[in-house]
Design a protein around this motif. Structure first.
Motif, PDB file in Angstrom:
ATOM      1  N   ILE A   1       0.836  -1.204   0.000  1.00  0.00           N
ATOM      2  CA  ILE A   1       0.000   0.000   0.000  1.00  0.00           C
ATOM      3  C   ILE A   1       0.867   1.249   0.000  1.00  0.00           C
ATOM      4  O   ILE A   1       0.596   2.225  -0.714  1.00  0.00           O
ATOM      5  N   ASN A   2       1.944   1.247   0.806  1.00  0.00           N
ATOM      6  CA  ASN A   2       2.791   2.436   0.915  1.00  0.00           C
ATOM      7  C   ASN A   2       3.585   2.685  -0.369  1.00  0.00           C
ATOM      8  O   ASN A   2       3.754   3.836  -0.789  1.00  0.00           O
ATOM      9  N   THR A   3       4.091   1.626  -0.984  1.00  0.00           N
ATOM     10  CA  THR A   3       4.895   1.800  -2.195  1.00  0.00           C
ATOM     11  C   THR A   3       4.042   1.956  -3.437  1.00  0.00           C
ATOM     12  O   THR A   3       4.475   2.576  -4.414  1.00  0.00           O
ATOM     13  N   GLY A   4       2.824   1.404  -3.404  1.00  0.00           N
ATOM     14  CA  GLY A   4       1.988   1.479  -4.593  1.00  0.00           C
ATOM     15  C   GLY A   4       2.569   0.714  -5.768  1.00  0.00           C
ATOM     16  O   GLY A   4       2.304   1.056  -6.928  1.00  0.00           O
ATOM     17  N   PHE A   5       3.377  -0.325  -5.486  1.00  0.00           N
ATOM     18  CA  PHE A   5       4.021  -1.140  -6.522  1.00  0.00           C
ATOM     19  C   PHE A   5       4.897  -0.275  -7.436  1.00  0.00           C
ATOM     20  O   PHE A   5       5.039  -0.546  -8.635  1.00  0.00           O
ATOM     21  N   ALA A   6       5.480   0.786  -6.858  1.00  0.00           N
ATOM     22  CA  ALA A   6       6.286   1.703  -7.666  1.00  0.00           C
ATOM     23  C   ALA A   6       7.576   1.055  -8.157  1.00  0.00           C
ATOM     24  O   ALA A   6       8.195   1.547  -9.108  1.00  0.00           O
ATOM     25  N   TYR A   7       8.009  -0.039  -7.539  1.00  0.00           N
ATOM     26  CA  TYR A   7       9.237  -0.705  -7.973  1.00  0.00           C
ATOM     27  C   TYR A   7       9.038  -1.453  -9.285  1.00  0.00           C
ATOM     28  O   TYR A   7      10.014  -1.958  -9.869  1.00  0.00           O
ATOM     29  N   ILE A   8       7.787  -1.568  -9.775  1.00  0.00           N
ATOM     30  CA  ILE A   8       7.504  -2.191 -11.068  1.00  0.00           C
ATOM     31  C   ILE A   8       7.219  -1.076 -12.061  1.00  0.00           C
ATOM     32  O   ILE A   8       6.303  -0.272 -11.864  1.00  0.00           O
ATOM     33  N   THR A   9       8.001  -1.018 -13.116  1.00  0.00           N
ATOM     34  CA  THR A   9       7.880   0.100 -14.056  1.00  0.00           C
ATOM     35  C   THR A   9       6.764  -0.108 -15.068  1.00  0.00           C
ATOM     36  O   THR A   9       6.051   0.834 -15.413  1.00  0.00           O
ATOM     37  N   ASP A  10       6.582  -1.341 -15.542  1.00  0.00           N
ATOM     38  CA  ASP A  10       5.551  -1.600 -16.546  1.00  0.00           C
ATOM     39  C   ASP A  10       4.178  -1.618 -15.883  1.00  0.00           C
ATOM     40  O   ASP A  10       3.968  -2.296 -14.865  1.00  0.00           O
ATOM     41  N   LEU A  11       3.237  -0.871 -16.451  1.00  0.00           N
ATOM     42  CA  LEU A  11       1.914  -0.742 -15.822  1.00  0.00           C
ATOM     43  C   LEU A  11       1.147  -2.051 -15.849  1.00  0.00           C
ATOM     44  O   LEU A  11       0.454  -2.395 -14.879  1.00  0.00           O
ATOM     45  N   GLN A  12       1.248  -2.812 -16.938  1.00  0.00           N
ATOM     46  CA  GLN A  12       0.541  -4.091 -17.018  1.00  0.00           C
ATOM     47  C   GLN A  12       1.063  -5.073 -15.968  1.00  0.00           C
ATOM     48  O   GLN A  12       0.279  -5.764 -15.303  1.00  0.00           O
ATOM     49  N   LEU A  13       2.385  -5.118 -15.803  1.00  0.00           N
ATOM     50  CA  LEU A  13       2.957  -5.995 -14.776  1.00  0.00           C
ATOM     51  C   LEU A  13       2.573  -5.515 -13.384  1.00  0.00           C
ATOM     52  O   LEU A  13       2.377  -6.324 -12.466  1.00  0.00           O
ATOM     53  N   ARG A  14       2.455  -4.207 -13.205  1.00  0.00           N
ATOM     54  CA  ARG A  14       2.046  -3.669 -11.907  1.00  0.00           C
ATOM     55  C   ARG A  14       0.616  -4.083 -11.578  1.00  0.00           C
ATOM     56  O   ARG A  14       0.297  -4.417 -10.432  1.00  0.00           O
ATOM     57  N   ILE A  15      -0.262  -4.082 -12.588  1.00  0.00           N
ATOM     58  CA  ILE A  15      -1.647  -4.516 -12.379  1.00  0.00           C
ATOM     59  C   ILE A  15      -1.693  -6.003 -12.020  1.00  0.00           C
ATOM     60  O   ILE A  15      -2.438  -6.428 -11.124  1.00  0.00           O
ATOM     61  N   ARG A  16      -0.884  -6.807 -12.706  1.00  0.00           N
ATOM     62  CA  ARG A  16      -0.858  -8.253 -12.406  1.00  0.00           C
ATOM     63  C   ARG A  16      -0.378  -8.495 -10.976  1.00  0.00           C
ATOM     64  O   ARG A  16      -0.905  -9.355 -10.265  1.00  0.00           O
ATOM     65  N   GLU A  17       0.648  -7.737 -10.551  1.00  0.00           N
ATOM     66  CA  GLU A  17       1.146  -7.896  -9.179  1.00  0.00           C
ATOM     67  C   GLU A  17       0.080  -7.504  -8.168  1.00  0.00           C
ATOM     68  O   GLU A  17      -0.081  -8.146  -7.124  1.00  0.00           O
ATOM     69  N   ASN A  18      -0.663  -6.439  -8.457  1.00  0.00           N
ATOM     70  CA  ASN A  18      -1.754  -6.021  -7.576  1.00  0.00           C
ATOM     71  C   ASN A  18      -2.810  -7.113  -7.470  1.00  0.00           C
ATOM     72  O   ASN A  18      -3.289  -7.436  -6.381  1.00  0.00           O
ATOM     73  N   GLU A  19      -3.200  -7.699  -8.589  1.00  0.00           N
ATOM     74  CA  GLU A  19      -4.192  -8.782  -8.578  1.00  0.00           C
ATOM     75  C   GLU A  19      -3.666  -9.989  -7.815  1.00  0.00           C
ATOM     76  O   GLU A  19      -4.426 -10.669  -7.101  1.00  0.00           O
ATOM     77  N   ARG A  20      -2.361 -10.281  -7.963  1.00  0.00           N
ATOM     78  CA  ARG A  20      -1.787 -11.416  -7.239  1.00  0.00           C
ATOM     79  C   ARG A  20      -1.808 -11.177  -5.724  1.00  0.00           C
ATOM     80  O   ARG A  20      -2.100 -12.093  -4.946  1.00  0.00           O
ATOM     81  N   VAL A  21      -1.527  -9.953  -5.309  1.00  0.00           N
ATOM     82  CA  VAL A  21      -1.548  -9.632  -3.881  1.00  0.00           C
ATOM     83  C   VAL A  21      -2.968  -9.720  -3.338  1.00  0.00           C
ATOM     84  O   VAL A  21      -3.188 -10.201  -2.214  1.00  0.00           O
ATOM     85  N   ILE A  22      -3.959  -9.258  -4.109  1.00  0.00           N
ATOM     86  CA  ILE A  22      -5.357  -9.377  -3.678  1.00  0.00           C
ATOM     87  C   ILE A  22      -5.741 -10.844  -3.523  1.00  0.00           C
ATOM     88  O   ILE A  22      -6.464 -11.229  -2.592  1.00  0.00           O
ATOM     89  N   ASP A  23      -5.255 -11.702  -4.433  1.00  0.00           N
ATOM     90  CA  ASP A  23      -5.521 -13.138  -4.315  1.00  0.00           C
ATOM     91  C   ASP A  23      -4.886 -13.704  -3.049  1.00  0.00           C
ATOM     92  O   ASP A  23      -5.469 -14.554  -2.363  1.00  0.00           O
ATOM     93  N   ARG A  24      -3.685 -13.242  -2.717  1.00  0.00           N
ATOM     94  CA  ARG A  24      -3.050 -13.676  -1.467  1.00  0.00           C
ATOM     95  C   ARG A  24      -3.873 -13.253  -0.259  1.00  0.00           C
ATOM     96  O   ARG A  24      -4.009 -14.006   0.712  1.00  0.00           O
ATOM     97  N   ALA A  25      -4.428 -12.061  -0.325  1.00  0.00           N
ATOM     98  CA  ALA A  25      -5.279 -11.604   0.780  1.00  0.00           C
ATOM     99  C   ALA A  25      -6.508 -12.493   0.913  1.00  0.00           C
ATOM    100  O   ALA A  25      -6.964 -12.791   2.030  1.00  0.00           O
ATOM    101  N   GLY A  26      -7.054 -12.936  -0.214  1.00  0.00           N
ATOM    102  CA  GLY A  26      -8.194 -13.849  -0.157  1.00  0.00           C
ATOM    103  C   GLY A  26      -7.831 -15.165   0.512  1.00  0.00           C
ATOM    104  O   GLY A  26      -8.628 -15.742   1.267  1.00  0.00           O
ATOM    105  N   ARG A  27      -6.618 -15.653   0.245  1.00  0.00           N
ATOM    106  CA  ARG A  27      -6.191 -16.890   0.900  1.00  0.00           C
ATOM    107  C   ARG A  27      -5.996 -16.683   2.402  1.00  0.00           C
ATOM    108  O   ARG A  27      -6.228 -17.595   3.202  1.00  0.00           O
ATOM    109  N   LEU A  28      -5.564 -15.482   2.785  1.00  0.00           N
ATOM    110  CA  LEU A  28      -5.430 -15.201   4.220  1.00  0.00           C
ATOM    111  C   LEU A  28      -6.791 -15.184   4.909  1.00  0.00           C
ATOM    112  O   LEU A  28      -6.921 -15.611   6.060  1.00  0.00           O
TER     113      LEU A  28
END
Length: 414
Positions: free
Chosen positions: A141-168
């Protein structure tokens, strides 16, 4: 024996279609797709009354009793799917619980002290892993996935993290207070650990996770909007490269060839609302709340000029008698006449009663006033009066009826 035979048949059916039932429970939200491949499964489950469905076009749903049973037998799998490390530690805890209970039976004091220390240490590791797994989302949340430069890859990482939250969330749901209480039993040591420390950690972590999920979803929406705008800007850039001097402007549109219904718009109001979950809107919300407050009436404390005479009020005052409403008085007398049984077996029309009063009042208002007066009577008085409505269907809306008159008569129900 029939009951035992049915039970054996149900267990054999669960064993035969176990893989498909588990697939429906773990992957399809307890739904059994209505397809040709599942005809045998559907017929068997319906025969044993293990599924339900309301609409004909809906998929069958596993019954609650079967879902609870599947939740119980797949609990360890759900915990393993959510977080493997927590599952390993929980398995170790379960083994320590068994050894601890056995040592308590044998009154092995040295083993009891040793196992209590191991249980505390293992449970502390479980609590720490749960907290770390939840607090890790704060970094995203604090970084906003800023370490990923490509926007499409940043969206995929966000979706993957949301999926991890669902597993939690699945992990939190796998720890049920009732089962923890059964695990603790009557032992005071296990009760303190399993019913105080672990639930408190789960509750705190669940609150943090809910906040993180909300922020991650909002971040994902912004990223997808940025992606859409980036694609639009990229399309303009590509068109400009191929067409030098191109300027995106509405003036280039030839509105003469646009259909009239597409070329005409109606005015609409744009209303803004503050987001109560976003701290950036605090000032707007404070302003809205300030306007909603009741403004106190300002009292002018100006001195009375000398030229104004003083007004003296009579202490006892003067009483002004309010005249009775003739319509209300006539209706009360009419209803009291019926309730007292003065009409006997006879009845009276409301329209005839209105004509006899000589009052100038609309007939509809008169009928409505009579109905309201009857409904305001006590239950004891209402049982002595019977109302018959003279009604007919509406010409345009047949589901509605039009009341033309009322018949009042004395009822012997009391």
């Amino acid at each position: 024996m029939a009951r035992a035979h049915d039970a054996h048949g149900t267990l054999r059916a669960l064993a035969k279609y176990g893989e498909a039932i588990l697939e429906a429970h773990l992957r399809n939200g307890n739904r059994v797709p209505d397809s040709d491949d599942n005809l045998g499964l559907i017929e068997t489950l319906e025969h044993h009354r293990l599924v339900w469905r309301i609409g004909d076009n809906e998929d069958l749903q596993l019954k609650k009793v079967l879902v609870q049973f599947l939740d119980h037998i797949t609990e360890s799998e759900r915990r393993r799917y959510a977080n493997a490390q927590v599952d390993i530690l929980w398995q170790q805890l379960s083994e320590l619980f068994l050894e601890y209970k056995e040592a308590k039976k044998r009154s092995a004091l040295s083993d009891i002290d040793r196992l209590e220390g191991e249980i505390k240490e293992c449970l502390a590791d479980v609590i720490e892993d749960i907290r770390n797994a939840t607090e890790a989302f704060a970094t995203y949340i604090n970084t906003g996935f800023a370490y990923i430069t490509d926007l499409q890859l940043r969206i995929r990482e966000n979706e993957r993290v949301i999926d991890r939250a669902g597993r939690l969330i699945t992990l939190f749901e796998s720890f049920r207070i009732r089962e923890l209480a059964e695990q603790a039993g009557s032992d005071a040591f296990l009760k303190r650990l399993l019913l105080r420390h672990l639930p408190a950690t789960l509750e705190s972590s669940q609150k943090n996770l809910s906040y993180a999920l909300n922020q991650l979803r909002k971040m994902l929406v912004r990223m997808r909007e940025d992606q859409r705008l980036s694609r639009m800007v990229g399309a303009f850039e590509a068109h400009f490269i191929n067409n030098r001097g191109f300027e995106p402007s509405i003036d280039h549109l030839d509105l003469r060839y646009v259909p009239e219904f597409l070329n005409t718009v109606e005015p609409f109001q744009i209303k803004g609302f503050g987001d109560i979950y976003d701290s950036a809107d605090d000032l707007e919300l404070i302003e809205i709340a300030a306007k909603a407050r009741t403004i106190p009436v300002e009292i002018d404390d100006k001195p009375v000029p000398d030229g104004v005479a003083t007004v003296n009020f009579d202490v006892e005052g003067e009483t002004e008698v309010e005249e009775d409403d003739p319509v209300e008085q006539a209706i009360e007398e009419l209803i009291q006449l019926v309730v007292d049984g003065a009409l006997g077996e006879r009845s009276i029309l409301a329209s005839e009663a209105l004509a006899s009063t000589g009052l100038e009042i609309d007939k509809a208002d008169w009928l409505q006033a009579i109905v309201s007066e009857i409904e305001s009577l006590s239950d004891g008085d209402q049982q002595y009066i019977e109302v018959i409505y003279h009604q007919m269907p509406h010409r345009v809306y047949p589901d509605n009826v039009m009341i033309s008159d009322l018949t009042l008569r004395y009822s012997n129900a009391g």
